[in-house]
Design a protein around this motif. Structure first.
Motif: not given
Length: 205
Positions: A128, A146-147, A150-152, A154-155, A184, A186-187, A204
């Motif tokens: 993370y 970015y790839e 983006k999923d790492r 944290t909130e 997206s 997401l942000w 996020r």
């Protein structure tokens, strides 16, 4: 160790402010990453700040700007670092060996350097990220970075993009950031500094 984002603009000050905030906002061990560290001063500073609390990864070729990845060698993304390499032609300071030795001299074993062009497996060992900076200048590299992050993120983490604003600074990056990253959903933007830092920070949604 030199920090271009402290020499050429004031982005480094802002980035360290947010890294400082994480020390009080997050109780778990901190993990950060900067992509495109050049002379290494950014991760050096975070390593000092987070000593005993977290680690920071620094990704770079350690051999200069990979112009071959640019859309066109005449495009600004290909030559945007030329000025800085000419201004500070101390190329040994770009090397992995120099930076690792300098970090070791300071006891900064919480700074982990990763050498080479990034790819989809570059962060396989990073579970993370509380903090990440994408400062790669070249569109293809920014997309790859970015790839990876983006999923790492944290909130409660922070993701920063350098050189994506203003629109006429690095136009390819600006268009990508607005049309892909922000579209997206997401942000949410937590800060924009277009003229003195060329920096955007997001969290996020």
């Amino acid at each position: 160790m030199r920090t271009i984002n402290a020499i050429s603009n004031s982005a480094q000050e802002t980035l360290l402010d947010y890294c400082q905030k994480l020390l009080t906002e997050v109780d778990t061990p901190l993990i950060g990453a900067e992509f495109g560290i050049a002379y290494g001063g950014g991760v050096e500073s975070i390593g000092k700040l987070w000593k005993g609390r977290g680690v920071v990864y620094g990704f770079d070729t350690f051999a200069g700007h990979p112009k071959q990845l640019a859309v066109d060698l005449q495009n600004v993304e290909a030559w945007c670092m030329d000025y800085w390499y000419a201004k500070y032609p101390i190329f040994f300071e770009l090397s992995y060996e120099y930076q690792r030795a300098e970090l070791d001299r300071q006891g900064l074993d919480n700074v982990i350097l990763k050498k080479g062009l990034i790819n989809k497996h570059s962060c396989d060992d990073i579970p993370y990220l509380n903090y990440a900076l994408l400062d790669l200048d070249i569109l293809a590299s920014m997309k790859t970075g970015y790839e990876l992050v983006k999923d790492r993120i944290t909130e409660d983490g922070y993701l920063f993009f350098h050189d994506v604003i203003p629109y006429n600074h690095l136009p390819l990056l600006n268009k990508w950031f607005l049309n892909e990253v922000m579209q997206s959903g997401l942000w949410k933007i937590i800060g924009e500094w277009p003229h003195d830092k060329f920096l955007v920070g997001v969290r996020r949604v």
